[in-house]
Design an enzyme around this catalytic site. Sequence first.
Site, PDB file in Angstrom:
ATOM      1  N   SER A 141       0.849  -1.204   0.000  1.00 35.33           N
ATOM      2  CA  SER A 141       0.000   0.000   0.000  1.00 35.33           C
ATOM      3  C   SER A 141       0.874   1.241   0.000  1.00 35.33           C
ATOM      4  O   SER A 141       2.026   1.202   0.447  1.00 35.33           O
ATOM      5  CB  SER A 141      -0.870   0.017   1.262  1.00 35.33           C
ATOM      6  OG  SER A 141      -1.568   1.230   1.362  1.00 35.33           O
ATOM      7  N   TYR A 154      -1.750   0.295  10.636  1.00 39.94           N
ATOM      8  CA  TYR A 154      -1.757  -0.194   9.248  1.00 39.94           C
ATOM      9  C   TYR A 154      -0.442   0.172   8.561  1.00 39.94           C
ATOM     10  O   TYR A 154       0.132  -0.635   7.841  1.00 39.94           O
ATOM     11  CB  TYR A 154      -2.959   0.413   8.525  1.00 39.94           C
ATOM     12  CG  TYR A 154      -3.153  -0.075   7.101  1.00 39.94           C
ATOM     13  CD1 TYR A 154      -3.295  -1.430   6.798  1.00 39.94           C
ATOM     14  CD2 TYR A 154      -3.245   0.830   6.037  1.00 39.94           C
ATOM     15  CE1 TYR A 154      -3.507  -1.867   5.490  1.00 39.94           C
ATOM     16  CE2 TYR A 154      -3.459   0.405   4.735  1.00 39.94           C
ATOM     17  CZ  TYR A 154      -3.589  -0.941   4.462  1.00 39.94           C
ATOM     18  OH  TYR A 154      -3.804  -1.364   3.167  1.00 39.94           O
TER      19      TYR A 154
HETATM   20  N1  LIG Z   1      -8.728  -0.476  -0.960  1.00 35.32           N
HETATM   21  C1  LIG Z   1      -7.658   0.278  -0.761  1.00 35.32           C
HETATM   22  O1  LIG Z   1      -7.758   1.513  -0.695  1.00 35.32           O
HETATM   23  C2  LIG Z   1      -6.304  -0.367  -0.627  1.00 35.32           C
HETATM   24  C3  LIG Z   1      -5.180   0.443  -0.820  1.00 35.32           C
HETATM   25  C4  LIG Z   1      -3.925  -0.110  -0.701  1.00 35.32           C
HETATM   26  C5  LIG Z   1      -3.778  -1.454  -0.408  1.00 35.32           C
HETATM   27  N2  LIG Z   1      -4.877  -2.227  -0.222  1.00 35.32           N
HETATM   28  C6  LIG Z   1      -4.668  -3.650   0.099  1.00 35.32           C
HETATM   29  O2  LIG Z   1      -5.276  -4.413  -0.913  1.00 35.32           O
HETATM   30  C7  LIG Z   1      -5.573  -5.710  -0.399  1.00 35.32           C
HETATM   31  C8  LIG Z   1      -6.997  -6.075  -0.777  1.00 35.32           C
HETATM   32  O3  LIG Z   1      -7.897  -5.181  -0.160  1.00 35.32           O
HETATM   33  P1  LIG Z   1      -9.233  -4.657  -0.850  1.00 35.32           P
HETATM   34  O4  LIG Z   1      -9.078  -3.186  -1.029  1.00 35.32           O
HETATM   35  O5  LIG Z   1      -9.593  -5.475  -2.009  1.00 35.32           O
HETATM   36  O6  LIG Z   1     -10.246  -4.835   0.384  1.00 35.32           O
HETATM   37  P2  LIG Z   1     -11.463  -5.850   0.616  1.00 35.32           P
HETATM   38  O7  LIG Z   1     -12.493  -5.667  -0.437  1.00 35.32           O
HETATM   39  O8  LIG Z   1     -11.849  -5.655   2.031  1.00 35.32           O
HETATM   40  O9  LIG Z   1     -10.794  -7.288   0.418  1.00 35.32           O
HETATM   41  C9  LIG Z   1      -9.957  -7.869   1.391  1.00 35.32           C
HETATM   42  C10 LIG Z   1      -9.847  -9.358   1.100  1.00 35.32           C
HETATM   43  O10 LIG Z   1      -8.936  -9.938   2.028  1.00 35.32           O
HETATM   44  C11 LIG Z   1      -9.538 -11.096   2.561  1.00 35.32           C
HETATM   45  N3  LIG Z   1      -9.035 -11.388   3.897  1.00 35.32           N
HETATM   46  C12 LIG Z   1      -9.004 -10.588   4.979  1.00 35.32           C
HETATM   47  N4  LIG Z   1      -8.501 -11.244   6.033  1.00 35.32           N
HETATM   48  C13 LIG Z   1      -8.215 -12.504   5.587  1.00 35.32           C
HETATM   49  C14 LIG Z   1      -7.696 -13.661   6.217  1.00 35.32           C
HETATM   50  N5  LIG Z   1      -7.362 -13.678   7.511  1.00 35.32           N
HETATM   51  N6  LIG Z   1      -7.530 -14.785   5.478  1.00 35.32           N
HETATM   52  C15 LIG Z   1      -7.871 -14.784   4.170  1.00 35.32           C
HETATM   53  N7  LIG Z   1      -8.373 -13.727   3.515  1.00 35.32           N
HETATM   54  C16 LIG Z   1      -8.552 -12.599   4.237  1.00 35.32           C
HETATM   55  C17 LIG Z   1     -11.038 -10.812   2.562  1.00 35.32           C
HETATM   56  O11 LIG Z   1     -11.757 -12.050   2.515  1.00 35.32           O
HETATM   57  P3  LIG Z   1     -12.547 -12.751   3.719  1.00 35.32           P
HETATM   58  O12 LIG Z   1     -13.021 -11.642   4.612  1.00 35.32           O
HETATM   59  O13 LIG Z   1     -13.645 -13.485   3.003  1.00 35.32           O
HETATM   60  O14 LIG Z   1     -11.553 -13.667   4.344  1.00 35.32           O
HETATM   61  C18 LIG Z   1     -11.184 -10.079   1.241  1.00 35.32           C
HETATM   62  O15 LIG Z   1     -11.328 -10.992   0.185  1.00 35.32           O
HETATM   63  C19 LIG Z   1      -5.299  -5.641   1.098  1.00 35.32           C
HETATM   64  O16 LIG Z   1      -4.036  -6.218   1.360  1.00 35.32           O
HETATM   65  C20 LIG Z   1      -5.270  -4.141   1.380  1.00 35.32           C
HETATM   66  O17 LIG Z   1      -4.488  -3.841   2.512  1.00 35.32           O
HETATM   67  C21 LIG Z   1      -6.148  -1.714  -0.340  1.00 35.32           C
END
Ligand SMILES: NC(=O)c1ccc[n+]([C@@H]2O[C@H](COP(=O)([O-])OP(=O)(O)OC[C@H]3O[C@@H](n4cnc5c(N)ncnc54)[C@H](OP(=O)(O)O)[C@@H]3O)[C@@H](O)[C@H]2O)c1
Length: 257
Positions: A141, A154
């Site tokens: 991130s 975070y």
């Molecule tokens: N959205 C942003 O602004 C942003 C920016 C920078 C980086 N990121 C990163 O991008 C990645 C994906 O996030 P997203 O934005 O797509 O958010 P999201 O829609 O909340 O997706 C997060 C995913 O991670 C899974 N997850 C969470 N805890 C888990 C665990 N213990 N075991 C297995 N799966 C788990 C969730 O699935 P379940 O709950 O079904 O397990 C979900 O599929 C993350 O690493 C986040 O930190 C996001």
Amino acid sequence: MRGIAVVTGASSGIGAATARALASDGWRVVIGARRADRIDALAADIGARSHPLDVDDADSVAAFAAFVAATDEDEGGAVGPGRLLVNNAGGAFGWAPVAEADDQQWRAMYETNVLGAVRMIRSLLPQIEAHGDGTIVTVGSIAGHEPYPNGAGYNAAKFAVRAAMSALRQELLGRPVRVCEVDPGMVETEFSLVRFGGDAERAAAVYEGVTPLTADDVAECIRWIAARPPHVNVDQLVVLARDQAGARQVHRRTGAS
Ligand SMILES: NC(=O)c1ccc[n+]([C@@H]2O[C@H](COP(=O)([O-])OP(=O)(O)OC[C@H]3O[C@@H](n4cnc5c(N)ncnc54)[C@H](OP(=O)(O)O)[C@@H]3O)[C@@H](O)[C@H]2O)c1
């Protein structure tokens, strides 16, 4: 024909979009997350295989790795040599100054974002390497480059992810595995809903007056990285919306807060 691509956290957002993009590129995709109903539905839709996965739990990761190995055997050498792991599972839990840090939330963020990715790598590296053309893409991130007020838990986790990937890249030098990191800025997914404990209004306010990245935008970056020839390692790719110029600098259109 490409090989096997594993995507963690594929039940929503960036992971789900990445699984779709990779499947359409000809990868044999294996997806995992805790919400099994969601990954099963996605797998049926895109012709992938799914298995429940909690990256916080070493036994769950071991069972998932065994499932990936079985997929390899089931295919009987019919898939290409490439092996790809997209370490995407993660997220932020809470929003508080350091002086009010919640131990449990900080632990949970380290557990999922850092140790979760490390467990997946430890479990799958032998399979990834054995085929002679491996790639590990970890989703970090902008928060791992620039700390911001109320985000330290975070920030610390995503800084740690970056440190671990950098060390891994050096440790694997000379071996046939690429280590890549994609570091997005603001992406509209369930991320903010999770961060704010299900408060939809607070989550929506994050994107008010802004055109954020979509999950597909980030998936496109991962697809592109995976499609580079094996000798090309995209070490780090930072991708931000045009409306964002850093972790804290966001342009909001007039009328929006
Ligand atoms: N959205 C942003 O602004 C942003 C920016 C920078 C980086 N990121 C990163 O991008 C990645 C994906 O996030 P997203 O934005 O797509 O958010 P999201 O829609 O909340 O997706 C997060 C995913 O991670 C899974 N997850 C969470 N805890 C888990 C665990 N213990 N075991 C297995 N799966 C788990 C969730 O699935 P379940 O709950 O079904 O397990 C979900 O599929 C993350 O690493 C986040 O930190 C996001």
